[in-house]
Design a protein around this motif. Structure first.
Motif, PDB file in Angstrom:
ATOM      1  N   VAL A   8       9.524  12.993  11.847  1.00  0.00           N
ATOM      2  CA  VAL A   8       8.983  13.737  12.985  1.00  0.00           C
ATOM      3  C   VAL A   8       9.479  15.165  12.869  1.00  0.00           C
ATOM      4  O   VAL A   8      10.671  15.433  13.014  1.00  0.00           O
ATOM      5  N   ILE A   9       8.561  16.082  12.608  1.00  0.00           N
ATOM      6  CA  ILE A   9       8.943  17.476  12.370  1.00  0.00           C
ATOM      7  C   ILE A   9       8.625  18.316  13.596  1.00  0.00           C
ATOM      8  O   ILE A   9       9.517  18.803  14.278  1.00  0.00           O
ATOM      9  N   GLY A  10       7.354  18.487  13.895  1.00  0.00           N
ATOM     10  CA  GLY A  10       6.997  19.249  15.091  1.00  0.00           C
ATOM     11  C   GLY A  10       6.230  18.425  16.102  1.00  0.00           C
ATOM     12  O   GLY A  10       5.742  18.963  17.085  1.00  0.00           O
ATOM     13  N   GLY A  11       6.082  17.125  15.857  1.00  0.00           N
ATOM     14  CA  GLY A  11       5.302  16.274  16.739  1.00  0.00           C
ATOM     15  C   GLY A  11       6.016  15.953  18.040  1.00  0.00           C
ATOM     16  O   GLY A  11       7.218  16.126  18.179  1.00  0.00           O
ATOM     17  N   LYS A  12       5.223  15.447  18.985  1.00  0.00           N
ATOM     18  CA  LYS A  12       5.752  15.138  20.312  1.00  0.00           C
ATOM     19  C   LYS A  12       6.203  13.692  20.450  1.00  0.00           C
ATOM     20  O   LYS A  12       7.174  13.410  21.161  1.00  0.00           O
ATOM     21  N   ALA A  13       5.484  12.746  19.827  1.00  0.00           N
ATOM     22  CA  ALA A  13       5.805  11.345  20.061  1.00  0.00           C
ATOM     23  C   ALA A  13       5.384  10.492  18.874  1.00  0.00           C
ATOM     24  O   ALA A  13       4.356  10.718  18.244  1.00  0.00           O
ATOM     25  N   CYS A  14       6.202   9.483  18.595  1.00  0.00           N
ATOM     26  CA  CYS A  14       5.927   8.509  17.551  1.00  0.00           C
ATOM     27  C   CYS A  14       6.232   7.132  18.133  1.00  0.00           C
ATOM     28  O   CYS A  14       7.372   6.871  18.548  1.00  0.00           O
ATOM     29  N   SER A  61       2.558  17.711  14.222  1.00  0.00           N
ATOM     30  CA  SER A  61       2.156  18.048  15.589  1.00  0.00           C
ATOM     31  C   SER A  61       1.398  16.866  16.168  1.00  0.00           C
ATOM     32  O   SER A  61       0.910  15.997  15.437  1.00  0.00           O
ATOM     33  N   GLY A  62       1.304  16.835  17.489  1.00  0.00           N
ATOM     34  CA  GLY A  62       0.579  15.760  18.136  1.00  0.00           C
ATOM     35  C   GLY A  62       1.401  14.497  18.287  1.00  0.00           C
ATOM     36  O   GLY A  62       2.633  14.517  18.297  1.00  0.00           O
ATOM     37  N   GLU A  63       0.695  13.368  18.390  1.00  0.00           N
ATOM     38  CA  GLU A  63       1.331  12.070  18.615  1.00  0.00           C
ATOM     39  C   GLU A  63       0.692  11.043  17.690  1.00  0.00           C
ATOM     40  O   GLU A  63      -0.471  11.147  17.330  1.00  0.00           O
ATOM     41  N   VAL A  64       1.482  10.019  17.345  1.00  0.00           N
ATOM     42  CA  VAL A  64       0.964   8.967  16.485  1.00  0.00           C
ATOM     43  C   VAL A  64       1.520   7.620  16.947  1.00  0.00           C
ATOM     44  O   VAL A  64       2.665   7.521  17.387  1.00  0.00           O
ATOM     45  N   LEU A  75       0.866  -1.188   0.000  1.00  0.00           N
ATOM     46  CA  LEU A  75       0.000   0.000   0.000  1.00  0.00           C
ATOM     47  C   LEU A  75       0.899   1.234   0.000  1.00  0.00           C
ATOM     48  O   LEU A  75       1.665   1.453   0.941  1.00  0.00           O
ATOM     49  N   LYS A  76       0.819   2.025  -1.051  1.00  0.00           N
ATOM     50  CA  LYS A  76       1.686   3.194  -1.194  1.00  0.00           C
ATOM     51  C   LYS A  76       1.180   4.359  -0.352  1.00  0.00           C
ATOM     52  O   LYS A  76      -0.011   4.641  -0.333  1.00  0.00           O
ATOM     53  N   VAL A  77       2.127   4.995   0.329  1.00  0.00           N
ATOM     54  CA  VAL A  77       1.814   6.173   1.147  1.00  0.00           C
ATOM     55  C   VAL A  77       2.794   7.269   0.762  1.00  0.00           C
ATOM     56  O   VAL A  77       4.001   7.027   0.672  1.00  0.00           O
ATOM     57  N   ASP A  78       2.283   8.476   0.566  1.00  0.00           N
ATOM     58  CA  ASP A  78       3.129   9.564   0.071  1.00  0.00           C
ATOM     59  C   ASP A  78       2.947  10.818   0.913  1.00  0.00           C
ATOM     60  O   ASP A  78       1.963  11.542   0.768  1.00  0.00           O
ATOM     61  N   ASN A  79       3.880  11.066   1.826  1.00  0.00           N
ATOM     62  CA  ASN A  79       3.919  12.312   2.594  1.00  0.00           C
ATOM     63  C   ASN A  79       2.572  12.652   3.246  1.00  0.00           C
ATOM     64  O   ASN A  79       2.083  13.781   3.143  1.00  0.00           O
ATOM     65  N   ALA A  80       1.980  11.686   3.880  1.00  0.00           N
ATOM     66  CA  ALA A  80       0.709  11.915   4.582  1.00  0.00           C
ATOM     67  C   ALA A  80       0.980  12.751   5.829  1.00  0.00           C
ATOM     68  O   ALA A  80       1.728  12.339   6.714  1.00  0.00           O
ATOM     69  N   GLU A  81       0.373  13.936   5.906  1.00  0.00           N
ATOM     70  CA  GLU A  81       0.652  14.868   6.998  1.00  0.00           C
ATOM     71  C   GLU A  81      -0.290  14.639   8.175  1.00  0.00           C
ATOM     72  O   GLU A  81      -1.506  14.580   8.012  1.00  0.00           O
ATOM     73  N   ILE A  82       0.313  14.503   9.342  1.00  0.00           N
ATOM     74  CA  ILE A  82      -0.444  14.386  10.587  1.00  0.00           C
ATOM     75  C   ILE A  82      -0.199  15.665  11.367  1.00  0.00           C
ATOM     76  O   ILE A  82       0.915  15.933  11.817  1.00  0.00           O
ATOM     77  N   ARG A  83      -1.229  16.467  11.485  1.00  0.00           N
ATOM     78  CA  ARG A  83      -1.081  17.728  12.193  1.00  0.00           C
ATOM     79  C   ARG A  83      -2.363  18.005  12.966  1.00  0.00           C
ATOM     80  O   ARG A  83      -3.447  17.604  12.558  1.00  0.00           O
ATOM     81  N   GLY A  84      -2.230  18.685  14.077  1.00  0.00           N
ATOM     82  CA  GLY A  84      -3.366  18.946  14.956  1.00  0.00           C
ATOM     83  C   GLY A  84      -4.088  20.224  14.620  1.00  0.00           C
ATOM     84  O   GLY A  84      -4.082  21.162  15.420  1.00  0.00           O
ATOM     85  N   ALA A  85      -4.737  20.297  13.460  1.00  0.00           N
ATOM     86  CA  ALA A  85      -5.542  21.468  13.119  1.00  0.00           C
ATOM     87  C   ALA A  85      -6.898  21.322  13.795  1.00  0.00           C
ATOM     88  O   ALA A  85      -7.907  21.007  13.166  1.00  0.00           O
ATOM     89  N   LEU A  86      -6.918  21.514  15.106  1.00  0.00           N
ATOM     90  CA  LEU A  86      -8.111  21.248  15.897  1.00  0.00           C
ATOM     91  C   LEU A  86      -8.778  22.537  16.346  1.00  0.00           C
ATOM     92  O   LEU A  86      -8.171  23.590  16.422  1.00  0.00           O
ATOM     93  N   LYS A  87     -10.051  22.405  16.672  1.00  0.00           N
ATOM     94  CA  LYS A  87     -10.792  23.538  17.199  1.00  0.00           C
ATOM     95  C   LYS A  87     -10.444  23.724  18.671  1.00  0.00           C
ATOM     96  O   LYS A  87     -10.046  22.782  19.345  1.00  0.00           O
ATOM     97  N   PRO A  88     -10.599  24.954  19.199  1.00  0.00           N
ATOM     98  CA  PRO A  88     -10.309  25.182  20.619  1.00  0.00           C
ATOM     99  C   PRO A  88     -11.116  24.241  21.502  1.00  0.00           C
ATOM    100  O   PRO A  88     -12.308  24.029  21.293  1.00  0.00           O
TER     101      PRO A  88
END
Length: 538
Positions: free
Chosen positions: A268-274, A240-243, A191-204
Motif C-alpha cells: 500500500v503506497i498511496g492508496g486509502k484502503a485494502c 491510489s484508491g481502494e482494493v 498464477l504469477k503476479v508481478d507488481n501489478a499497479e492499481i492507480r486511479g488514472a481516471l477522467k474528471p
C-alpha cells in the motif's frame, strides 16, 4: 420469423379460418422466448390481432416471451436465395452482432434464437455462426449495471474467448478499469503476479478507483510471486484508491531468499484502503527475505507525494487465515496504519502487526482485533523504534489497540509474548501502546511466569516485562481476567514452528478446554467460528 418480399402478404403465426380470435391462445413455453418480425400472432377470416390486442382482448393469451423486432433480423441480403446454395444454413443466420434482442437465456448463458446448425464433428462449430463457440463467445446484448462493472482476467484464454471485458494481461485490464469494477479471475492453480499497479488514472467526474478481485465461478486461483531476480516480489501495488480481495489464496515465498527479497501480497503506497474477505495467506520467510501479507513501504522512497495528502491506509482482514513465517501487516519508517482483523485465524512465526519507527515524529496508528483466534508464535503486535531521540522521530509509532473476544493461544516452543515494544520508555508504555479491552479475551497455554508484554528502552536501561497482573492493569481486561487464563488442547497442535506452514482451520479446533470460570468446557465465547473460514491450498 418469415423472410418475405414486399409482394408477399404479411405472415401469421396462427390462422383460424372458421374460429373467433378469442378461441385461440398463443403462449410461449416457460423459459423460452421467441422473436417476431412483420408477423401477426393471430388472424381469422374477419380480423387480425396484434400482440398487444392479444394481451388485452383474447382471454388466456400471455405476451410474456414475445419479442417484436423493429428492424430486419436477417444477416443475408436475400435469405431465400441463400437456401439454394451449398450452405443453406446461412439463410437462418441473424444479425446477432447488432441486435441484442436476438438472444435468449439458456441456463447461465445467452445464445442466439433459432437454428444454429451444429457441425457433425466435435469442433463445437455452429455453421450458421462460424465464430460462435458454445459457452465461450457471449452475446452483444445490453449488459446490466452489475455486468458492466465486471471484467475477466483469463490468463490462459484461447483467442476465441478474448473479447470486450475479457483480458489475458492483467496490466491491460487495470488500465481499462473503472470505479467499482469487479475483476473475476478465471484460473485454477498457481498464477504469477508481478507488481501489478492499481492507480486511479481516471477522467474528471469518474470518481475514485475502487476494485474488487474474486475468483470466477468454478475457479480456484492461487496467487504467487513472479519469482524473477528482482528484489521486490510484490504482487499488487496500491498507489491510489481502494482494493478488495475476496476468496483468494496467496502463497508468498522468496525465490532468492539470501538476496534479501521482499515479498508481499499488496504494497500500500498511496492508496486509502485494502480489504481481504475470505482469503488465505501462506507466508514462507527464509534467510534474509522479508515476507508480509501487506507491506506499507517507506513512501518517500517509492512515490513523490505531498505529506499532507498522504492518507492513513486502512487494512482489514475478515474471515481470513494467515499462517507460516512472516508478518501480517508490516509498516515501515513511521508509517501509521489502521489495521483490523475480524473473525480470522492467525498462526504466524512473526508479528501479526509490525510497525517500525525512524521517520517523522508524531505518527500514530490503530489496530483492532475482534473475535480473532491467534496461535501466538510471534508477538501479536510489535512496535520498533530506532536508537536516538524519540522526539526526533526515532521512537516507535504510537498505536491504539483494541482487542475484544479474542482467543490467544501460546504455541509450544515459541515463548513469545503478545506485545513487544522496542525503543520506548518502560515506565510510560501507555503513551506508545494503548491497549484497550471492552469484551474479555481468553488466554490459553501461556506459562504462568511468562511475560505477556516486553518493553525495551531505546538506549540505556533495562527491559520491563509485564506479567499477568501488570498486563491486566495495562490492557484493562474486565474484572476476573485471571480466571480467563487456562489450558486447552487443539485438534492438531503444531509441534514445531515449521508446522505453522501447514495449519488449517480444522487443526485449530478446540478438543478440550480448562478455565477456572468455565462451567461448560466448550463455552469459550472467544475466538472465531473456524468452520466458516477458508481452507488454504496444499
Amino acid at each position: 420469423v418469415v423472410p418475405r418480399s414486399s409482394a408477399n402478404r404479411r405472415g401469421v403465426v396462427v390462422r383460424a379460418r372458421d374460429a373467433a380470435a378469442s378461441g385461440v391462445t398463443l403462449v410461449p413455453i416457460d423459459g423460452h422466448a421467441s422473436a417476431y418480425y412483420e408477423v401477426d400472432p393471430v388472424a381469422t377470416a374477419d380480423e387480425t390481432l396484434t400482440f398487444e390486442q392479444c394481451r388485452t382482448a383474447a382471454p388466456g393469451v400471455d405476451g410474456t416471451g414475445h419479442v417484436e423486432l423493429k428492424q430486419r433480423p436477417w444477416q443475408a441480403a436475400d435469405p431465400l436465395a441463400a437456401l439454394a446454395t451449398d450452405e443453406p444454413w446461412r439463410a437462418f443466420a441473424l444479425k446477432i452482432a447488432t441486435d441484442p434482442q436476438l438472444f435468449a437465456a439458456s441456463g447461465k448463458r445467452w445464445l442466439p434464437l433459432g437454428a444454429w446448425f451444429t457441425a457433425p464433428d466435435d469442433s463445437g462449430l455452429h455453421r450458421a455462426y462460424p465464430t460462435l463457440y458454445d459457452g465461450i463467445w457471449p452475446p452483444p446484448r445490453p449488459l446490466s449495471a452489475e455486468e458492466q462493472a465486471r471484467k475477466v482476467w483469463f490468463p490462459g484464454a484461447p483467442d476465441a474467448a478474448v473479447r470486450p471485458g475479457v483480458f489475458k494481461e492483467l496490466s491491460t485490464l487495470l488500465k481499462a478499469a473503472k470505479p467499482d469494477d469487479v475483476i473475476l479471475i478465471r484460473h485454477t492453480g498457481e498464477l504469477k503476479v508481478d507488481n501489478a499497479e492499481i492507480r486511479g488514472a481516471l477522467k474528471p467526474g469518474e470518481g475514485e478507483l475502487r476494485l474488487t478481485f474474486r475468483p470466477d465461478e468454478g475457479a480456484r486461483p492461487v496467487l504467487v510471486p513472479e519469482g524473477d531476480d528482482d528484489r521486490d516480489q510484490t504482487l499488487f501495488k496500491l498507489k491510489s484508491g481502494e482494493v478488495t480481495f475476496e476468496n483468494l489464496h496467496f502463497v508468498l515465498r522468496a525465490n532468492r531468499p539470501k538476496d534479501g527479497q521482499t515479498v508481499a501480497a499488496v504494497a500500500v503506497i498511496g492508496g486509502k484502503a485494502c480489504r481481504f474477505v475470505g482469503c488465505t495467506f501462506t507466508l514462507a520467510e527464509e534467510d534474509d527475505s522479508k515476507v508480509a501479507a501487506v507491506h506499507l513501504p517507506d513512501i518517500d522512497k517509492v512515490m513523490a507525494m505531498d505529506a499532507g495528502a498522504r492518507p492513513v491506509p486502512k487494512v482489514s482482514f475478515e474471515k481470513c487465515v494467515l499462517r507460516g513465517k512472516g508478518r501480517g501487516v508490516w509498516a515501515e519508517v513511521s508509517r501509521p496504519a489502521s489495521a483490523s482483523f475480524t473473525d480470522s485465524l492467525t498462526v504466524l512465526d512473526g508479528p501479526v502487526l509490525l510497525s517500525e519507527g525512524g521517520g517523522k515524529p508524531g505518527a500514530s496508528g490503530e489496530a483492532k482485533f475482534v473475535r480473532l483466534a491467534a496461535l501466538v508464535a510471534g508477538p501479536l503486535v510489535e512496535l520498533r523504534g530506532k536508537p536516538g531521540d524519540a522526539k526526533a522521530g526515532s521512537g516507535p509509532v504510537r498505536y491504539k489497540v483494541e482487542a475484544d473476544e479474542c482467543l490467544f493461544v501460546s504455541v509450544a516452543g515459541a515463548g513469545k509474548p503478545l506485545a513487544e515494544v522496542d525503543g520506548a520508555d518502560p515506565t510510560d508504555l501507555k503513551t506508545v501502546l494503548d491497549w484497550q479491552v471492552k469484551k474479555a479475551n481468553r488466554y490459553a497455554n501461556f506459562d504462568a511466569s511468562a511475560p505477556l508484554a516486553i518493553v525495551r528502552p531505546g538506549t540505556e536501561g533495562q527491559a520491563k516485562e509485564l506479567a499477568r497482573d501488570d498486563w491486566f492493569a495495562h490492557a484493562g481486561e474486565p474484572a476476573g481476567a485471571d480466571k480467563r487464563f487456562g489450558t486447552l488442547q487443539l485438534a492438531t497442535a503444531p509441534q514445531t514452528l515449521a508446522d505453522l506452514l501447514k495449519v488449517k482451520p480444522a487443526d485449530a479446533a478446540v478438543k478440550t478446554a480448562d478455565f477456572p470460570d468455565m462451567a461448560e468446557p466448550k463455552a469459550l465465547e472467544a475466538g472465531t467460528d473456524l468452520k466458516a473460514l477458508p481452507v488454504p491450498p496444499e
